[in-house]
Write a protein that holds these residues in place. Structure first.
Motif, PDB file in Angstrom:
ATOM      1  N   VAL A   1       0.837  -1.207   0.000  1.00 34.03           N
ATOM      2  CA  VAL A   1       0.000   0.000   0.000  1.00 34.03           C
ATOM      3  C   VAL A   1       0.868   1.253   0.000  1.00 34.03           C
ATOM      4  CG1 VAL A   1      -0.342   0.359   2.492  1.00 34.03           C
ATOM      5  CG2 VAL A   1      -2.182   0.890   0.937  1.00 34.03           C
ATOM      6  N   ALA A   2       1.995   1.218   0.694  1.00 33.67           N
ATOM      7  CA  ALA A   2       2.901   2.370   0.708  1.00 33.67           C
ATOM      8  C   ALA A   2       3.514   2.593  -0.672  1.00 33.67           C
ATOM      9  CB  ALA A   2       3.999   2.166   1.755  1.00 33.67           C
ATOM     10  N   SER A   3       3.854   1.513  -1.365  1.00 34.58           N
ATOM     11  CA  SER A   3       4.421   1.630  -2.713  1.00 34.58           C
ATOM     12  C   SER A   3       3.394   2.195  -3.686  1.00 34.58           C
ATOM     13  CB  SER A   3       4.895   0.257  -3.198  1.00 34.58           C
ATOM     14  OG  SER A   3       5.923  -0.250  -2.377  1.00 34.58           O
ATOM     15  N   LEU A   4       2.155   1.774  -3.567  1.00 37.13           N
ATOM     16  CA  LEU A   4       1.092   2.282  -4.440  1.00 37.13           C
ATOM     17  C   LEU A   4       0.794   3.748  -4.155  1.00 37.13           C
ATOM     18  CD1 LEU A   4      -1.306  -0.781  -4.205  1.00 37.13           C
ATOM     19  CD2 LEU A   4      -0.192  -0.003  -6.298  1.00 37.13           C
ATOM     20  N   SER A   5       0.917   4.148  -2.894  1.00 38.21           N
ATOM     21  CA  SER A   5       0.514   5.502  -2.504  1.00 38.21           C
ATOM     22  C   SER A   5       1.408   6.590  -3.085  1.00 38.21           C
ATOM     23  CB  SER A   5       0.485   5.627  -0.973  1.00 38.21           C
ATOM     24  OG  SER A   5       1.797   5.628  -0.433  1.00 38.21           O
ATOM     25  N   VAL A   6       2.644   6.254  -3.450  1.00 42.61           N
ATOM     26  CA  VAL A   6       3.553   7.270  -3.993  1.00 42.61           C
ATOM     27  C   VAL A   6       3.483   7.343  -5.515  1.00 42.61           C
ATOM     28  CG1 VAL A   6       5.140   7.097  -2.047  1.00 42.61           C
ATOM     29  CG2 VAL A   6       5.527   5.670  -4.068  1.00 42.61           C
TER      30      VAL A   6
ATOM     31  N   GLN B   1       1.632   8.051  -9.245  1.00 38.11           N
ATOM     32  CA  GLN B   1       0.797   9.126  -9.773  1.00 38.11           C
ATOM     33  C   GLN B   1      -0.680   8.718  -9.785  1.00 38.11           C
ATOM     34  OE1 GLN B   1       1.339  12.183 -10.569  1.00 38.11           O
ATOM     35  NE2 GLN B   1       3.536  12.375 -10.828  1.00 38.11           N
ATOM     36  N   ASN B   2      -1.530   9.674  -9.399  1.00 36.68           N
ATOM     37  CA  ASN B   2      -2.985   9.518  -9.521  1.00 36.68           C
ATOM     38  C   ASN B   2      -3.536   8.329  -8.740  1.00 36.68           C
ATOM     39  OD1 ASN B   2      -3.091  11.732 -11.390  1.00 36.68           O
ATOM     40  ND2 ASN B   2      -2.385  10.326 -12.982  1.00 36.68           N
ATOM     41  N   THR B   3      -2.976   8.096  -7.565  1.00 41.64           N
ATOM     42  CA  THR B   3      -3.504   7.029  -6.715  1.00 41.64           C
ATOM     43  C   THR B   3      -4.010   7.594  -5.402  1.00 41.64           C
ATOM     44  OG1 THR B   3      -1.314   6.579  -5.737  1.00 41.64           O
ATOM     45  CG2 THR B   3      -1.969   5.257  -7.658  1.00 41.64           C
ATOM     46  N   GLN B   4      -5.036   6.968  -4.896  1.00 46.68           N
ATOM     47  CA  GLN B   4      -5.560   7.234  -3.561  1.00 46.68           C
ATOM     48  C   GLN B   4      -5.783   5.873  -2.930  1.00 46.68           C
ATOM     49  OE1 GLN B   4      -9.046   9.695  -3.484  1.00 46.68           O
ATOM     50  NE2 GLN B   4      -9.192   9.711  -1.259  1.00 46.68           N
ATOM     51  N   VAL B   5      -5.044   5.571  -1.877  1.00 44.81           N
ATOM     52  CA  VAL B   5      -4.864   4.189  -1.447  1.00 44.81           C
ATOM     53  C   VAL B   5      -5.278   4.006   0.011  1.00 44.81           C
ATOM     54  CG1 VAL B   5      -3.221   2.277  -1.431  1.00 44.81           C
ATOM     55  CG2 VAL B   5      -2.892   4.151  -3.025  1.00 44.81           C
ATOM     56  N   VAL B   6      -5.794   2.810   0.317  1.00 42.85           N
ATOM     57  CA  VAL B   6      -6.188   2.502   1.691  1.00 42.85           C
ATOM     58  C   VAL B   6      -5.743   1.091   2.042  1.00 42.85           C
ATOM     59  CG1 VAL B   6      -8.463   1.576   1.059  1.00 42.85           C
ATOM     60  CG2 VAL B   6      -8.110   2.544   3.345  1.00 42.85           C
TER      61      VAL B   6
ATOM     62  N   PHE C   1     -11.491   4.557  -3.364  1.00 42.54           N
ATOM     63  CA  PHE C   1     -10.039   4.562  -3.532  1.00 42.54           C
ATOM     64  C   PHE C   1      -9.648   3.900  -4.851  1.00 42.54           C
ATOM     65  CE2 PHE C   1     -11.023   4.595   0.959  1.00 42.54           C
ATOM     66  CZ  PHE C   1     -10.239   5.643   1.424  1.00 42.54           C
ATOM     67  N   THR C   2      -8.557   4.362  -5.413  1.00 39.89           N
ATOM     68  CA  THR C   2      -8.073   3.733  -6.646  1.00 39.89           C
ATOM     69  C   THR C   2      -7.516   2.344  -6.370  1.00 39.89           C
ATOM     70  OG1 THR C   2      -5.850   4.696  -6.427  1.00 39.89           O
ATOM     71  CG2 THR C   2      -7.504   5.969  -7.670  1.00 39.89           C
ATOM     72  N   HIS C   3      -6.962   2.165  -5.164  1.00 35.87           N
ATOM     73  CA  HIS C   3      -6.386   0.876  -4.792  1.00 35.87           C
ATOM     74  C   HIS C   3      -6.662   0.616  -3.314  1.00 35.87           C
ATOM     75  CE1 HIS C   3      -4.084   2.182  -8.295  1.00 35.87           C
ATOM     76  NE2 HIS C   3      -3.934   0.914  -8.582  1.00 35.87           N
ATOM     77  N   SER C   4      -7.225  -0.554  -3.029  1.00 30.51           N
ATOM     78  CA  SER C   4      -7.461  -0.984  -1.650  1.00 30.51           C
ATOM     79  C   SER C   4      -6.683  -2.273  -1.414  1.00 30.51           C
ATOM     80  CB  SER C   4      -8.954  -1.247  -1.402  1.00 30.51           C
ATOM     81  OG  SER C   4      -9.725  -0.092  -1.651  1.00 30.51           O
ATOM     82  N   VAL C   5      -5.896  -2.282  -0.338  1.00 30.07           N
ATOM     83  CA  VAL C   5      -5.142  -3.476   0.035  1.00 30.07           C
ATOM     84  C   VAL C   5      -5.761  -4.024   1.317  1.00 30.07           C
ATOM     85  CG1 VAL C   5      -2.900  -4.410   0.692  1.00 30.07           C
ATOM     86  CG2 VAL C   5      -3.037  -2.616  -1.052  1.00 30.07           C
TER      87      VAL C   5
ATOM     88  N   LYS D   1       4.234  10.697  -7.214  1.00 28.03           N
ATOM     89  CA  LYS D   1       3.426  11.908  -7.146  1.00 28.03           C
ATOM     90  C   LYS D   1       4.114  12.960  -6.293  1.00 28.03           C
ATOM     91  CE  LYS D   1      -0.005   9.752  -5.131  1.00 28.03           C
ATOM     92  NZ  LYS D   1      -1.231   9.370  -4.428  1.00 28.03           N
ATOM     93  N   LYS D   2       3.756  14.206  -6.521  1.00 32.02           N
ATOM     94  CA  LYS D   2       4.256  15.296  -5.691  1.00 32.02           C
ATOM     95  C   LYS D   2       3.324  15.461  -4.509  1.00 32.02           C
ATOM     96  CE  LYS D   2       6.320  17.868  -9.514  1.00 32.02           C
ATOM     97  NZ  LYS D   2       6.300  19.151 -10.281  1.00 32.02           N
ATOM     98  N   LYS D   3       3.897  15.520  -3.333  1.00 30.97           N
ATOM     99  CA  LYS D   3       3.077  15.668  -2.139  1.00 30.97           C
ATOM    100  C   LYS D   3       2.667  17.124  -1.965  1.00 30.97           C
ATOM    101  CE  LYS D   3       4.594  11.700   0.545  1.00 30.97           C
ATOM    102  NZ  LYS D   3       5.015  11.219   1.873  1.00 30.97           N
ATOM    103  N   GLY D   4       1.440  17.299  -1.500  1.00 31.96           N
ATOM    104  CA  GLY D   4       0.936  18.658  -1.269  1.00 31.96           C
ATOM    105  C   GLY D   4      -0.300  18.616  -0.382  1.00 31.96           C
ATOM    106  N   PHE D   5      -0.775  19.782  -0.012  1.00 35.21           N
ATOM    107  CA  PHE D   5      -1.885  19.832   0.930  1.00 35.21           C
ATOM    108  C   PHE D   5      -3.182  19.337   0.322  1.00 35.21           C
ATOM    109  CE2 PHE D   5      -2.267  23.826  -1.252  1.00 35.21           C
ATOM    110  CZ  PHE D   5      -3.631  24.055  -1.329  1.00 35.21           C
ATOM    111  N   LEU D   6      -3.268  19.280  -1.012  1.00 34.64           N
ATOM    112  CA  LEU D   6      -4.488  18.787  -1.652  1.00 34.64           C
ATOM    113  C   LEU D   6      -4.555  17.260  -1.682  1.00 34.64           C
ATOM    114  CD1 LEU D   6      -4.880  21.247  -4.659  1.00 34.64           C
ATOM    115  CD2 LEU D   6      -6.120  21.246  -2.494  1.00 34.64           C
ATOM    116  N   ASN D   7      -3.463  16.600  -1.408  1.00 36.31           N
ATOM    117  CA  ASN D   7      -3.461  15.135  -1.346  1.00 36.31           C
ATOM    118  C   ASN D   7      -4.126  14.717  -0.044  1.00 36.31           C
ATOM    119  OD1 ASN D   7      -2.966  12.443  -1.408  1.00 36.31           O
ATOM    120  ND2 ASN D   7      -0.744  12.612  -1.102  1.00 36.31           N
ATOM    121  N   ILE D   8      -5.261  14.032  -0.140  1.00 35.82           N
ATOM    122  CA  ILE D   8      -6.096  13.807   1.040  1.00 35.82           C
ATOM    123  C   ILE D   8      -5.366  13.020   2.127  1.00 35.82           C
ATOM    124  CG2 ILE D   8      -7.157  11.660   0.155  1.00 35.82           C
ATOM    125  CD1 ILE D   8      -9.778  12.666   1.440  1.00 35.82           C
ATOM    126  N   PHE D   9      -4.445  12.137   1.733  1.00 35.54           N
ATOM    127  CA  PHE D   9      -3.692  11.405   2.730  1.00 35.54           C
ATOM    128  C   PHE D   9      -2.212  11.761   2.685  1.00 35.54           C
ATOM    129  CE2 PHE D   9      -7.347   8.393   2.254  1.00 35.54           C
ATOM    130  CZ  PHE D   9      -7.836   8.616   3.529  1.00 35.54           C
TER     131      PHE D   9
END
Length: 278
Positions: free
Chosen positions: A48-53, A55-60, A139-143, A269-277
């Motif tokens: 899940v950590a690998s998927l979260s970084v 592009q265009n993923t939102q992971v749980v 989420f785009t990917h759920s583990v 992906k670039k981290k920023g305040f708009l990234n929900i997680f």
């Protein structure tokens, strides 16, 4: 708090917009093991950590382990809610409510397992199915950290929705014996095509090699994770996914596994305040 209210309203607006369009379905990966100590939870966390970084993923990460879950302890989290809260509210569960029950980790959301040791509480298959359905819409990917001890109805609900069922084993005889029986069970609930065998703590000098594993289990090995016990324990003790604390061969292998499963290239992906997680 004002911050929580603002976040809730933002989610509400996003949900209203989302419901006006066709609901897309995210990918679901289950991670399980027939034998305790095989490292299924570590694999789930680093996947899940690998998927979260990417592009265009939102992971749980959803921890279904019982009689208690370990993911929160591995990530040094102090959650307010857990998976039991989500299952108890399954009749009204939607993306907004599900996200409000999450605990934030390093770039991804976590729905922790039950924190107290309670035996004999199998999750209701209907509630479990609703949780997986809503997660796939949110989420785009759920583990899913999936215990092999679930009864057949509950296991079927989860694995039928999965894109892949990752079965983790170590190269040792008891693990082979148990995994052979788990595969027979999973073939009834998930089907053979979804199963991905992952050998953990693999080394060149293993007495039981990959070829022998494939012969005994009559199933191909999808991936082998190199043995780096020191780095793995160091990451667990730090409360962080391995991929975020070191650049070992094992970390690279986790990242490559995530790419192979998802088909997403490795640009981060670039981290920023708009990234929900974020």
């Amino acid at each position: 708090t004002a911050e929580n209210l603002s976040q809730a309203l933002t989610r509400f607006r996003s949900e209203r917009k989302r419901r006006g369009t066709e609901v897309s379905r995210g990918q679901i990966y289950c991670v399980t093991a027939a034998k305790g100590g095989a490292g299924a939870t570590s694999v789930a966390i680093n996947l899940v950590a690998s998927l979260s970084v990417m592009q265009n993923t939102q992971v749980v990460l959803i921890d279904l382990n019982h009689p208690m879950g370990d993911a929160a302890a591995y990530l040094n989290l102090n959650p307010t809610y857990n998976v039991q809260d989500a299952l108890a509210q399954a009749d009204r569960l939607d993306p907004v409510l599900l996200q409000s029950l999450m605990t934030r980790a390093d770039g991804f959301g976590v729905l922790p397992g039950v924190p107290e040791y309670v035996s004999g509480q199998e999750p209701d298959p209907g509630s479990l199915g609703k949780l997986i359905e809503v997660a796939s819409q949110t989420f785009t990917h759920s583990v899913v950290d999936l215990p092999s001890s679930l009864d057949e109805d509950a296991m079927r609900v989860v694995t039928e929705s999965a894109d892949a069922v990752i079965v983790v084993l170590t190269p040792e005889l008891p693990a082979l014996w148990r995994t052979h029986r788990l595969l027979t069970f999973l073939e009834r609930t998930a089907g053979t095509d979804k199963i991905r065998l992952v050998v953990n703590r693999s080394a060149k000098g293993d007495a039981i090699n990959e070829k022998q594993i494939q012969k005994v289990l009559e199933h191909p090995v999808y991936w082998s994770l190199p043995n780096d016990y020191g780095a793995a324990i160091g990451a667990i003790n730090s409360g962080k996914p391995m991929i975020s604390v070191n650049h070992s061969q094992l970390s690279r292998s986790y990242r490559e596994l995530a790419v192979s499963l998802s088909g997403i290239r490795t640009q981060e992906k670039k981290k920023g305040f708009l990234n929900i997680f974020g």
